[in-house]
Design a protein around this motif. Structure first.
Motif, PDB file in Angstrom:
ATOM      1  N   THR A   1     -23.779  -4.143   7.819  1.00 16.51           N
ATOM      2  CA  THR A   1     -23.707  -4.290   6.366  1.00 16.51           C
ATOM      3  C   THR A   1     -24.968  -4.984   5.868  1.00 16.51           C
ATOM      4  OG1 THR A   1     -22.496  -6.369   6.651  1.00 16.51           O
ATOM      5  CG2 THR A   1     -21.190  -4.370   6.348  1.00 16.51           C
ATOM      6  N   ALA A   2     -25.075  -5.121   4.555  1.00 17.76           N
ATOM      7  CA  ALA A   2     -26.263  -5.727   3.951  1.00 17.76           C
ATOM      8  C   ALA A   2     -26.473  -7.155   4.447  1.00 17.76           C
ATOM      9  CB  ALA A   2     -26.131  -5.718   2.430  1.00 17.76           C
ATOM     10  N   TYR A   3     -27.739  -7.553   4.567  1.00 18.88           N
ATOM     11  CA  TYR A   3     -28.060  -8.899   5.034  1.00 18.88           C
ATOM     12  C   TYR A   3     -27.732  -9.965   3.997  1.00 18.88           C
ATOM     13  CZ  TYR A   3     -30.168  -7.787   9.511  1.00 18.88           C
ATOM     14  OH  TYR A   3     -30.348  -7.408  10.810  1.00 18.88           O
ATOM     15  N   THR A   4     -27.472  -9.553   2.772  1.00 17.03           N
ATOM     16  CA  THR A   4     -27.045 -10.521   1.753  1.00 17.03           C
ATOM     17  C   THR A   4     -25.686 -11.102   2.101  1.00 17.03           C
ATOM     18  OG1 THR A   4     -26.222  -8.622   0.493  1.00 17.03           O
ATOM     19  CG2 THR A   4     -28.369  -9.502  -0.131  1.00 17.03           C
ATOM     20  N   ASP A   5     -24.931 -10.401   2.906  1.00 19.08           N
ATOM     21  CA  ASP A   5     -23.599 -10.843   3.311  1.00 19.08           C
ATOM     22  C   ASP A   5     -23.682 -11.985   4.319  1.00 19.08           C
ATOM     23  OD1 ASP A   5     -20.866 -10.937   3.651  1.00 19.08           O
ATOM     24  OD2 ASP A   5     -20.829  -9.316   5.107  1.00 19.08           O
ATOM     25  N   ARG A   6     -24.575 -11.858   5.304  1.00 20.36           N
ATOM     26  CA  ARG A   6     -24.838 -12.849   6.346  1.00 20.36           C
ATOM     27  C   ARG A   6     -23.600 -13.142   7.201  1.00 20.36           C
ATOM     28  NH1 ARG A   6     -27.899 -17.798   6.282  1.00 20.36           N
ATOM     29  NH2 ARG A   6     -28.408 -16.951   8.337  1.00 20.36           N
ATOM     30  N   THR A   7     -22.727 -12.158   7.325  1.00 15.15           N
ATOM     31  CA  THR A   7     -21.606 -12.243   8.258  1.00 15.15           C
ATOM     32  C   THR A   7     -21.564 -10.939   9.053  1.00 15.15           C
ATOM     33  OG1 THR A   7     -19.939 -11.263   6.805  1.00 15.15           O
ATOM     34  CG2 THR A   7     -20.309 -13.650   6.619  1.00 15.15           C
ATOM     35  N   THR A   8     -20.820 -10.956  10.143  1.00 16.69           N
ATOM     36  CA  THR A   8     -20.746  -9.766  10.999  1.00 16.69           C
ATOM     37  C   THR A   8     -19.332  -9.193  11.057  1.00 16.69           C
ATOM     38  OG1 THR A   8     -20.358 -11.146  12.968  1.00 16.69           O
ATOM     39  CG2 THR A   8     -22.648 -10.604  12.419  1.00 16.69           C
ATOM     40  N   TYR A   9     -18.450  -9.665  10.217  1.00 15.19           N
ATOM     41  CA  TYR A   9     -17.054  -9.253  10.275  1.00 15.19           C
ATOM     42  C   TYR A   9     -16.875  -7.755  10.058  1.00 15.19           C
ATOM     43  CZ  TYR A   9     -16.545 -14.294   9.695  1.00 15.19           C
ATOM     44  OH  TYR A   9     -16.660 -15.652   9.850  1.00 15.19           O
ATOM     45  N   SER A  10     -17.729  -7.146   9.252  1.00 18.41           N
ATOM     46  CA  SER A  10     -17.608  -5.711   8.969  1.00 18.41           C
ATOM     47  C   SER A  10     -18.607  -4.868   9.749  1.00 18.41           C
ATOM     48  CB  SER A  10     -17.786  -5.460   7.460  1.00 18.41           C
ATOM     49  OG  SER A  10     -16.787  -6.129   6.718  1.00 18.41           O
ATOM     50  N   ASP A  11     -19.399  -5.500  10.611  1.00 18.33           N
ATOM     51  CA  ASP A  11     -20.340  -4.751  11.440  1.00 18.33           C
ATOM     52  C   ASP A  11     -19.598  -4.126  12.621  1.00 18.33           C
ATOM     53  OD1 ASP A  11     -22.186  -5.682   9.683  1.00 18.33           O
ATOM     54  OD2 ASP A  11     -23.210  -7.015  11.087  1.00 18.33           O
ATOM     55  N   LYS A  12     -20.027  -2.945  13.009  1.00 20.28           N
ATOM     56  CA  LYS A  12     -19.339  -2.203  14.066  1.00 20.28           C
ATOM     57  C   LYS A  12     -20.349  -1.578  15.014  1.00 20.28           C
ATOM     58  CE  LYS A  12     -15.680  -0.653  10.867  1.00 20.28           C
ATOM     59  NZ  LYS A  12     -15.023   0.567  10.318  1.00 20.28           N
ATOM     60  N   LEU A  13     -19.862  -1.245  16.223  1.00 16.24           N
ATOM     61  CA  LEU A  13     -20.677  -0.448  17.126  1.00 16.24           C
ATOM     62  C   LEU A  13     -19.787   0.463  17.941  1.00 16.24           C
ATOM     63  CD1 LEU A  13     -20.822  -1.229  20.451  1.00 16.24           C
ATOM     64  CD2 LEU A  13     -21.749  -3.332  19.522  1.00 16.24           C
ATOM     65  N   GLN A  14     -20.375   1.545  18.392  1.00 15.18           N
ATOM     66  CA  GLN A  14     -19.705   2.422  19.339  1.00 15.18           C
ATOM     67  C   GLN A  14     -20.679   2.786  20.446  1.00 15.18           C
ATOM     68  OE1 GLN A  14     -18.727   6.475  18.220  1.00 15.18           O
ATOM     69  NE2 GLN A  14     -20.144   6.416  16.486  1.00 15.18           N
ATOM     70  N   VAL A  15     -20.153   3.034  21.611  1.00 19.09           N
ATOM     71  CA  VAL A  15     -20.966   3.449  22.745  1.00 19.09           C
ATOM     72  C   VAL A  15     -21.030   4.968  22.727  1.00 19.09           C
ATOM     73  CG1 VAL A  15     -21.185   3.452  25.253  1.00 19.09           C
ATOM     74  CG2 VAL A  15     -20.295   1.429  24.082  1.00 19.09           C
ATOM     75  N   LEU A  16     -22.220   5.506  22.461  1.00 23.58           N
ATOM     76  CA  LEU A  16     -22.370   6.954  22.369  1.00 23.58           C
ATOM     77  C   LEU A  16     -22.332   7.608  23.745  1.00 23.58           C
ATOM     78  CD1 LEU A  16     -25.126   7.289  19.616  1.00 23.58           C
ATOM     79  CD2 LEU A  16     -22.661   7.598  19.377  1.00 23.58           C
ATOM     80  N   LYS A  17     -23.071   7.045  24.663  1.00 29.18           N
ATOM     81  CA  LYS A  17     -23.047   7.548  26.032  1.00 29.18           C
ATOM     82  C   LYS A  17     -23.648   6.479  26.942  1.00 29.18           C
ATOM     83  CE  LYS A  17     -25.679  10.963  27.094  1.00 29.18           C
ATOM     84  NZ  LYS A  17     -26.475  12.232  27.150  1.00 29.18           N
TER      85      LYS A  17
END
Length: 418
Positions: free
Chosen positions: A174-190
């Motif tokens: 998410t935007a860096y103005t938020d400065r939290t990671t609660y809504s950040d996500k990742l997936q392992v593609l391969k």
């Protein structure tokens, strides 16, 4: 580390592996592979963690410990040339000709002129940091970004590799103005893995790490890691000699713990561009003087009777400027520790290294990572990848070039698994 920022993962269950990376020029469809080496023009030494990118694009990688890199580039973009940047060196731009794809050597010129006396806020480095915090909305992306990252994790027992892991990650920030990671996500593609088959190499401990470092250790975005006003009160700061990064002079600020707290703190360096007051590089080492606090920060679980002795926990986080904005570029995490069993005379040394480089970026994408594909803290990395041998496994994804020692280790581990 403050609160619950450190992600604890099962070391035994997060071992992945590296296949044979092709270290030669390739012409595959619409892509070409550029192979090169980056060296210091004065002492001729190879340079590690150098940023190599295609000019005018978000495509890039970093050099390995031997100064080598591989970069897969669309044929239409080869004529743009490569931009090479490294801390303490002048930027370099090189044109790429087809007959040099497999033998490119890039020489970096050290920046030897010292910056004039630092005048602005020179007597109070804390103020420089606070000003840089205020300018985060101006310097960093205000949009959601979708990053493609290459992640590698290795485990060494003594000098011998017992596990190698790789994966391509899809990271949504998410935007860096938020400065939290609660809504950040990742997936392992391969991804793929290789693990020592020797029973004596099995050590069922859980330590911090895993692919989520791409989210949690983004220090500028995740304010709980270090850079928030409340946390800064726990440290004292001092100016160091300025350096050049990406042709911009940097304030370099040393920090170390000022207070004794129930949890371990860090010491290290913060790099802030002089012209834009943007954070460009963070080096952090956990203070392990108090072993109990260090163990609490690093270790999550171990077998009964095993003694865990932390030696080092360090992070390197770098950012790069693209089109006037600053973006996450590279994260590295090193953990060194010793283990021994009660009633045994000698201990064994282990090193766990994980690194993630952003190889591509999409600004303000129309889609997001689906919930059912999100890699969560309670999932096991081992389950997301498999034993798959194919020298073209990565296709057109960019990776961090393996070192010769790592390639040799992979060959030995492959023989064990056959």
């Amino acid at each position: 580390m403050k609160k619950s920022v450190i992600l604890l993962v099962g070391w035994l269950f997060t071992m992945l592996w590296l296949g044979n990376s092709v270290m030669c020029a390739q012409d595959a469809g619409d892509y070409l592979t550029i192979v090169g080496m980056v060296k210091d023009s004065h002492n001729k030494k190879s340079l590690e963690n150098v940023n190599v990118s295609v000019q005018g694009t978000n495509v890039g990688t970093v050099t390995n410990a031997e100064g080598k890199f591989t970069l897969r580039v669309n044929k239409k973009e080869v004529n743009r040339g490569l931009n090479i940047t490294h801390v303490g060196y002048m930027n370099n731009h090189v044109s790429v000709e087809k007959d040099t794809l497999a033998k490119l050597t890039i020489w970096m010129v050290p920046y030897t002129n010292r910056l004039n006396e630092v005048v602005v806020y020179a007597n109070n480095p804390r103020i420089i940091i606070e000003k840089a915090l205020e300018k985060i909305p101006e310097n960093y992306s205000v949009n959601r970004n979708r990053l493609t990252g290459f992640y590698r994790e290795t485990v060494q027992k003594g000098r011998r590799y017992i596990s190698v892991a790789e994966a391509v990650l899809d990271v949504s920030k998410t935007a860096y103005t938020d400065r939290t990671t609660y809504s950040d996500k990742l997936q392992v593609l391969k991804g793929r893995r290789l693990l020592s088959q020797k029973a004596s190499d099995t050590l069922a401990v859980k330590v911090m790490g895993g692919p989520n470092i791409s989210i949690l250790i983004d220090v500028v975005k995740n304010k709980e890691t270090l850079l928030e006003l409340e946390e800064l009160n726990n440290y004292e700061f001092a100016m160091d000699e300025s350096v050049l990064i990406d042709n911009q002079m940097q304030y370099v600020i040393n920090f170390r713990p000022r207070l004794l707290l129930p949890y371990a703190l860090f010491y290290g360096k913060i790099y802030i561009s002089r012209d834009h007051l943007a954070f460009t590089r963070i080096e952090m080492n956990l203070d392990i003087e108090n072993k109990s606090k260090a163990i609490a920060a690093i270790l999550h679980q171990k077998p009964i009777g095993l003694r865990f002795k932390p030696q080092e926990l360090s992070f390197l986080v770098t950012y790069k400027t693209v089109g006037g904005k600053v973006y996450l570029n590279y994260i590295r995490n090193d953990i060194r520790f010793k283990c021994d069993w009660k009633r045994k005379l000698f201990s064994t040394s282990y090193v766990v290294t994980s690194e993630m480089v952003v190889t591509d970026r999409n600004e303000n994408p129309s889609d997001n990572i689906p919930r059912n594909k999100t890699f969560t803290s309670n999932q096991i990395f081992y389950d997301k990848v498999g034993n798959y041998w194919n020298q073209d496994f990565w296709g057109n994804y960019n990776i961090i070039a393996p070192t010769e020692s790592l390639e040799h280790a992979v060959d030995k581990l492959k023989k064990q698994s056959n």
